[in-house]
Design an enzyme around this catalytic site. Structure first.
Site, PDB file in Angstrom:
ATOM      1  N   HIS A 272       1.671   8.118  -3.144  1.00  0.00           N
ATOM      2  CA  HIS A 272       1.699   9.245  -2.499  1.00  0.00           C
ATOM      3  C   HIS A 272       0.148   9.431  -1.962  1.00  0.00           C
ATOM      4  O   HIS A 272      -0.750   9.221  -2.374  1.00  0.00           O
ATOM      5  CB  HIS A 272       1.973  10.578  -3.023  1.00  0.00           C
ATOM      6  N   GLU A 332      10.941  10.622  -2.954  1.00  0.00           N
ATOM      7  CA  GLU A 332      11.936   9.818  -2.475  1.00  0.00           C
ATOM      8  C   GLU A 332      12.704   9.091  -3.743  1.00  0.00           C
ATOM      9  O   GLU A 332      13.748   8.682  -3.536  1.00  0.00           O
ATOM     10  CB  GLU A 332      11.419   8.866  -1.660  1.00  0.00           C
TER      11      GLU A 332
HETATM   12  N1  COA Z   1       3.818  -0.141  -4.044  1.00  0.00           N
HETATM   13  C1  COA Z   1       2.859  -1.008  -4.227  1.00  0.00           C
HETATM   14  N2  COA Z   1       1.451  -0.720  -3.837  1.00  0.00           N
HETATM   15  C2  COA Z   1       1.164   0.373  -3.442  1.00  0.00           C
HETATM   16  C3  COA Z   1       2.220   1.382  -3.208  1.00  0.00           C
HETATM   17  C4  COA Z   1       3.832   1.148  -3.571  1.00  0.00           C
HETATM   18  N3  COA Z   1       4.503   2.006  -3.496  1.00  0.00           N
HETATM   19  N4  COA Z   1       1.723   2.365  -2.724  1.00  0.00           N
HETATM   20  C5  COA Z   1       0.310   2.204  -2.597  1.00  0.00           C
HETATM   21  N5  COA Z   1      -0.066   1.046  -2.997  1.00  0.00           N
HETATM   22  C6  COA Z   1      -1.335   0.252  -2.887  1.00  0.00           C
HETATM   23  C7  COA Z   1      -1.543  -0.141  -1.366  1.00  0.00           C
HETATM   24  O1  COA Z   1      -0.856  -1.396  -1.278  1.00  0.00           O
HETATM   25  C8  COA Z   1      -3.081  -0.259  -1.572  1.00  0.00           C
HETATM   26  O2  COA Z   1      -3.345  -1.260  -2.265  1.00  0.00           O
HETATM   27  P1  COA Z   1      -4.708  -2.096  -1.699  1.00  0.00           P
HETATM   28  O3  COA Z   1      -5.924  -1.025  -1.829  1.00  0.00           O
HETATM   29  O4  COA Z   1      -4.682  -3.245  -2.592  1.00  0.00           O
HETATM   30  O5  COA Z   1      -4.608  -2.522  -0.197  1.00  0.00           O
HETATM   31  C9  COA Z   1      -3.409   1.117  -2.504  1.00  0.00           C
HETATM   32  O6  COA Z   1      -2.218   1.132  -3.274  1.00  0.00           O
HETATM   33  C10 COA Z   1      -3.738   2.069  -1.634  1.00  0.00           C
HETATM   34  O7  COA Z   1      -2.455   2.339  -0.745  1.00  0.00           O
HETATM   35  P2  COA Z   1      -2.686   3.229   0.713  1.00  0.00           P
HETATM   36  O8  COA Z   1      -1.925   2.625   1.756  1.00  0.00           O
HETATM   37  O9  COA Z   1      -4.168   3.599   0.856  1.00  0.00           O
HETATM   38  O10 COA Z   1      -2.158   4.620   0.418  1.00  0.00           O
HETATM   39  P3  COA Z   1      -1.491   5.585   1.347  1.00  0.00           P
HETATM   40  O11 COA Z   1      -2.095   6.919   1.056  1.00  0.00           O
HETATM   41  O12 COA Z   1      -1.920   5.314   2.701  1.00  0.00           O
HETATM   42  O13 COA Z   1       0.024   5.284   1.312  1.00  0.00           O
HETATM   43  C11 COA Z   1       2.269   5.604   0.889  1.00  0.00           C
HETATM   44  C12 COA Z   1       0.847   6.312   0.762  1.00  0.00           C
HETATM   45  C13 COA Z   1       3.609   6.784   0.335  1.00  0.00           C
HETATM   46  C14 COA Z   1       2.502   5.429   2.179  1.00  0.00           C
HETATM   47  C15 COA Z   1       2.372   4.662   0.021  1.00  0.00           C
HETATM   48  O14 COA Z   1       2.232   4.804  -1.564  1.00  0.00           O
HETATM   49  C16 COA Z   1       3.588   3.697  -0.228  1.00  0.00           C
HETATM   50  O15 COA Z   1       3.927   2.998   0.746  1.00  0.00           O
HETATM   51  N6  COA Z   1       4.603   4.261  -0.925  1.00  0.00           N
HETATM   52  C17 COA Z   1       5.960   3.586  -0.815  1.00  0.00           C
HETATM   53  C18 COA Z   1       6.755   4.076   0.257  1.00  0.00           C
HETATM   54  C19 COA Z   1       7.441   5.477  -0.089  1.00  0.00           C
HETATM   55  O16 COA Z   1       7.695   5.848  -1.398  1.00  0.00           O
HETATM   56  N7  COA Z   1       7.231   6.418   0.797  1.00  0.00           N
HETATM   57  C20 COA Z   1       7.740   7.734   0.603  1.00  0.00           C
HETATM   58  C21 COA Z   1       6.466   8.729   0.478  1.00  0.00           C
HETATM   59  S1  COA Z   1       6.940  10.303   0.063  1.00  0.00           S
END
Ligand code: COA
Length: 397
Positions: A272, A332
């Site tokens: 998140h 989710e």
């Molecule tokens: N699975 C695998 N790796 C994940 C991850 C996941 N669900 N969520 C984050 N990461 C990793 C990223 O790849 C990134 O790795 P890196 O630094 O090696 O590139 C690191 O964690 C940080 O991620 P970041 O993209 O900066 O986090 P964010 O704050 O932008 O993203 C979400 C938040 C929710 C978009 C992200 O956690 C995600 O894509 N989750 C899966 C989709 C989901 O469940 N969405 C519903 C949200 S309520």
């Protein structure tokens, strides 16, 4: 390089000291009375109430949370009844519109259908928009399954009627209560991407329907509201080897998750932007599934056990990969299990998220209108610039 510019003409990139926040993390763009997300402590406050208090036992209905977000306080019995009637009327009016939606409901994706159908609304108060979204989502799902849409029953509250319209069969009181739990839980959540989209559109002086259409577009994405369908796909893939009602095979979840991560894919339902602990909404929904499993038992309980095992495996794998960045279950993850237990098809999960979140969108649209200021951030130009010399006459050569 810009078209029609030789490298000699490009004299460099503009220098700026302003920090770049591509995901806008930490940027405060509004004051709100609607909700507060405390990501460090895992606390979600909805208009003064903890989410666990509001959605903890299925007592608070979708109509109640609409009253809370739109009016600032939980409604009295009379206000609740008035809201129930207004939202029911919105469902009925939307159903009468179905024949005039062109091919909107023929879209393959439920969120595309919802976006197109809502765009047909000429306007409307929040209750009308909320009722319409429920009708459109359910009608799309029925059509996608080759069935005729089911007309709304204005005597019912939204949760019971939505399940009835979507499934074609009446919901039990226990099912309606747990859908209420879900809808209340997801009704608002700080400056999330779809809410921000709605506020940006509103800030231009545009109308509420345009703002809600933009919000639906933002919610559709897998990083926001598009995750629960894929979460169920993951549970199915991991659980397949165990057969219905069985426990996941030893190491099965770990192997599946490692293979996904090795392929560069994210684990849906995990991580998140704000929460650094487990999303409090995951626990609220987990308890709702437990309650449903107690009334219906069997497969629901087994699915919950599988989900818990997969969550543990995903959390461990992500901790090993990102020891400094807690990546725990988000809303989710258990949304997928709950909506599945309520008999909704996975293609309807994201539209059902919109059915709940529209309560927050409408409240934010109203709040943003009162602010009355255009949201217009800046960007950093990294393209080329032509040489420019000011002449004494004030012209340019
Ligand atoms: N699975 C695998 N790796 C994940 C991850 C996941 N669900 N969520 C984050 N990461 C990793 C990223 O790849 C990134 O790795 P890196 O630094 O090696 O590139 C690191 O964690 C940080 O991620 P970041 O993209 O900066 O986090 P964010 O704050 O932008 O993203 C979400 C938040 C929710 C978009 C992200 O956690 C995600 O894509 N989750 C899966 C989709 C989901 O469940 N969405 C519903 C949200 S309520």
């Amino acid at each position: 390089m810009m078209p029609n510019m030789s490298s000699a003409e490009v004299i460099g990139m503009k220098d700026t000291a302003a920090p770049l926040a591509s995901g806008l993390e930490g940027v405060v763009v509004a004051e709100t009375r609607l909700s507060e997300v405390d990501g460090e402590r895992g606390r979600l406050t909805l208009a003064g109430h903890d989410v666990e208090e509001l959605a903890g036992d299925g007592e608070v209905t979708f109509e109640d949370v609409c009253g809370l977000l739109w009016g600032g306080a939980l409604p009295s019995a009379a206000e609740r009844e008035a809201l129930r009637g207004a939202i029911a009327e919105g469902r009925v009016r939307a159903f009468a519109l179905l024949d005039r939606l062109g091919d909107a409901l023929a879209a393959r994706d439920g969120m595309d259908a919802l976006r197109a159908a809502v765009a047909h609304l000429g306007g409307g108060a929040p209750a009308a928009i909320a009722g319409a979204i429920a009708t459109f989502a359910a009608a799309w799902s029925r059509r996608a399954a080759g069935e005729a849409p089911v007309a709304p029953d204005p005597a019912l509250r939204l949760s019971a009627d939505y399940l009835r319209m979507a499934r074609g069969a009446a919901a039990s009181e226990a099912e309606a209560r747990e859908l209420d739990t879900y809808l209340v839980t997801v009704s608002d959540h700080g400056m999330n991407a779809s809410t921000f989209a709605a506020r940006v559109v509103t800030s231009t002086g545009s109308d509420a329907i345009s703002a809600v259409v933009a919000a639906i577009g933002a919610l559709k994405g897998p990083l926001h509201g598009g995750a629960p369908g894929p979460v169920l796909d993951m549970l199915d893939a991991i659980g397949e080897a165990a057969g219905e009602g069985g426990a996941p095979p030893a190491g099965g979840a770990e192997r599946w998750i490692q293979a996904e991560l090795a392929a560069g894919r994210r684990i849906m339902g995990m991580g998140h932007r704000i929460y650094r602990v487990r999303d409090p909404r995951a626990a609220v929904l987990e308890r709702a599934i437990e309650r449903l499993a107690r009334t219906a038992g069997g497969v629901r309980g087994a699915r919950l056990a599988l989900a818990r095992a997969v969550e543990r495996a995903a959390e461990a794998a992500l901790r090993a990969r990102h020891p400094d960045r807690p990546l725990r279950a988000n809303v989710e993850f258990y949304t997928a299990v709950l909506l599945d237990a309520l008999g909704l098809p996975r293609s309807l999960f994201s539209p059902t998220f919109a059915v709940g979140r529209v309560a927050g969108w409408c409240a934010h649209i109203d709040e943003q209108r009162r602010v009355g200021r255009l949201i217009r951030p800046s960007s950093r130009y990294i393209g080329g610039v032509r040489p420019r010399v000011d002449t004494p006459q004030g012209g340019l050569i």
